[in-house]
Write a protein that holds these residues in place. Structure first.
Motif, PDB file in Angstrom:
ATOM      1  N   ALA A  14    -114.631 -38.044 -18.782  1.00 49.70           N
ATOM      2  CA  ALA A  14    -115.493 -38.957 -17.855  1.00 49.70           C
ATOM      3  C   ALA A  14    -114.950 -39.426 -16.801  1.00 49.70           C
ATOM      4  CB  ALA A  14    -116.053 -40.348 -18.715  1.00 49.70           C
ATOM      5  N   SER A  15    -114.786 -38.362 -15.761  1.00 49.49           N
ATOM      6  CA  SER A  15    -113.848 -38.674 -14.656  1.00 49.49           C
ATOM      7  C   SER A  15    -114.313 -38.060 -13.260  1.00 49.49           C
ATOM      8  CB  SER A  15    -112.566 -38.072 -14.990  1.00 49.49           C
ATOM      9  OG  SER A  15    -112.468 -36.818 -15.313  1.00 49.49           O
ATOM     10  N   SER A  16    -115.696 -37.889 -13.257  1.00 46.73           N
ATOM     11  CA  SER A  16    -116.059 -37.572 -11.855  1.00 46.73           C
ATOM     12  C   SER A  16    -116.404 -38.621 -11.004  1.00 46.73           C
ATOM     13  CB  SER A  16    -117.477 -36.583 -12.034  1.00 46.73           C
ATOM     14  OG  SER A  16    -118.334 -37.663 -12.766  1.00 46.73           O
ATOM     15  N   LYS A  21    -112.213 -41.240 -12.553  1.00 47.11           N
ATOM     16  CA  LYS A  21    -111.653 -40.547 -11.435  1.00 47.11           C
ATOM     17  C   LYS A  21    -110.552 -41.259 -10.861  1.00 47.11           C
ATOM     18  CE  LYS A  21    -113.137 -39.291  -6.773  1.00 47.11           C
ATOM     19  NZ  LYS A  21    -114.326 -39.272  -5.752  1.00 47.11           N
ATOM     20  N   ASN A  37    -113.821 -34.069 -16.091  1.00 44.37           N
ATOM     21  CA  ASN A  37    -114.922 -34.229 -16.902  1.00 44.37           C
ATOM     22  C   ASN A  37    -116.099 -35.102 -16.588  1.00 44.37           C
ATOM     23  OD1 ASN A  37    -115.782 -35.948 -19.914  1.00 44.37           O
ATOM     24  ND2 ASN A  37    -116.713 -33.883 -19.650  1.00 44.37           N
ATOM     25  N   GLY A  38    -117.392 -34.496 -16.747  1.00 45.99           N
ATOM     26  CA  GLY A  38    -118.685 -35.254 -16.493  1.00 45.99           C
ATOM     27  C   GLY A  38    -119.889 -34.666 -16.972  1.00 45.99           C
ATOM     28  N   ARG A  39    -120.924 -35.211 -17.038  1.00 47.25           N
ATOM     29  CA  ARG A  39    -122.206 -34.300 -17.552  1.00 47.25           C
ATOM     30  C   ARG A  39    -122.704 -33.769 -16.305  1.00 47.25           C
ATOM     31  NH1 ARG A  39    -124.670 -39.426 -20.193  1.00 47.25           N
ATOM     32  NH2 ARG A  39    -123.687 -40.027 -18.194  1.00 47.25           N
ATOM     33  N   LEU A  44    -119.033 -33.424 -10.315  1.00 47.07           N
ATOM     34  CA  LEU A  44    -117.734 -33.075 -11.000  1.00 47.07           C
ATOM     35  C   LEU A  44    -117.178 -32.065 -10.108  1.00 47.07           C
ATOM     36  CD1 LEU A  44    -116.009 -33.549 -13.477  1.00 47.07           C
ATOM     37  CD2 LEU A  44    -117.291 -31.479 -14.310  1.00 47.07           C
ATOM     38  N   ASP A  65    -120.706 -33.434 -22.518  1.00 45.01           N
ATOM     39  CA  ASP A  65    -120.843 -34.551 -22.880  1.00 45.01           C
ATOM     40  C   ASP A  65    -119.695 -35.000 -23.889  1.00 45.01           C
ATOM     41  OD1 ASP A  65    -121.513 -37.195 -24.285  1.00 45.01           O
ATOM     42  OD2 ASP A  65    -123.613 -36.488 -24.386  1.00 45.01           O
TER      43      ASP A  65
END
Ligand SMILES: NC(=O)c1ccc[n+]([C@@H]2O[C@H](COP(=O)([O-])OP(=O)(O)OC[C@H]3O[C@@H](n4cnc5c(N)ncnc54)[C@H](OP(=O)(O)O)[C@@H]3O)[C@@H](O)[C@H]2O)c1
Length: 259
Positions: A14-16, A21, A37-39, A44, A65
């Motif tokens: 979960a780092s976009s 980030k 990672n991101g959806r 991203l 996800d």
């Protein structure tokens, strides 16, 4: 300070944008090759490119996800034996606990407790065998101090904290550490969205809601993802091998206690 992790590999979930980030950027600055990672693909990809250009490290974006089995498999396919794992995920929306049905509760627990545990299960033995591992879970100040409407988030993260307190002690002799970083108010999209809801509820502008929120913090400001990331990178460094099972609060002094 040389963090001593140049050439290591990390999965940063979960780092976009936001805190994830910030962690990815600080690890990149320390020379770590990243899976981010991101959806949503466009953001991203943009973040991956930004990090590559700034620090010249390899960055593999994985659109997924992280709460799903497929998402986790994709992350581990991109980096099967990471030296560093940063667990992060979206948080549940602000809601009166009376409105939570069983599915909402299970989803919250899945996102903020089960998912990080599942990822840790998948990397911890390989870290132990190789004699180096750094795991940081992004939790919340709400583990220590209630935040109205975020009870599900607090409960799930407190569960993760208690779970990992035991696990951390079982791998400490393998130079594998597991720590939790507890953010207070950091200036991210999530914080701004929550402030907008508060502003509407109190019939004030978003600017006024932000000013009131900052005024309640002894530091009189919000934290930045960059300073959050630097603390995370230090916990991942060679210098932090004797720090494990800890909950490190970053809140500008908001939690009012001596311990
Ligand atoms: N900011 C604060 O002040 C604060 C305080 C306490 C706790 N926290 C917690 O810290 C975490 C990060 O918060 P933030 O403020 O950085 O949020 P943010 O600015 O909204 O960023 C969230 C990031 O996570 C990604 N993401 C969300 N759900 C995902 C999923 N299921 N799978 C993969 N990626 C996902 C988002 O990308 P996509 O949307 O593209 O997936 C985005 O990159 C949250 O759990 C939040 O509750 C934040």
């Amino acid at each position: 300070m040389d963090l001593g992790i140049r050439g290591r590999t990390a999965i940063v979930c979960a780092s976009s944008q936001g805190l994830g980030k910030g962690c990815a950027q600080a690890l990149a600055e320390a020379g770590v090759a990243l899976v981010i990672n991101g959806r949503h693909q466009p953001l991203l990809e943009q973040t991956a490119q930004e990090i590559r250009q700034a620090w010249g490290v390899a960055v593999t974006p994985v659109v997924a996800d992280v709460s799903t089995a497929e998402g986790q498999a994709a992350l581990l396919h991109a980096c099967p034996n990471p030296d560093i794992l940063i667990n992060n995920n979206g948080g549940p929306p602000v809601r009166n606990f009376r409105e939570l049905d069983r599915k909402a509760m299970l989803d919250g627990v899945t996102s903020n407790m089960v998912t990080p545990i599942e990822l840790i299960q998948k990397v911890i033995d390989s870290m132990s065998t190789r004699g180096f591992g750094r795991i940081v879970n992004i939790t919340s100040v709400s583990v220590k101090m209630p935040i109205t409407g975020l009870d599900l988030s607090s409960g799930a993260r407190a569960g993760l904290t208690a779970f990992m307190a035991g696990v951390a002690r079982t791998v400490a002799d393998k130079n594998v550490t597991i720590n939790n970083l507890l953010p207070g108010s950091f200036d991210t999209a999530r914080l701004r969205n929550n402030l907008s809801l508060t502003a509407k509820r109190n019939q004030v502008s978003d600017t006024e809601a932000a000013a009131r929120s900052m005024a309640a913090i002894p530091a009189k400001r919000f934290g930045t993802p960059a300073e959050f990331g630097q603390a995370c990178a230090f916990l991942c460094s060679v210098h932090a091998g004797f720090i494990t099972g800890q909950n490190i609060l970053m809140d500008g002094g908001a939690y009012p206690a001596a311990f």
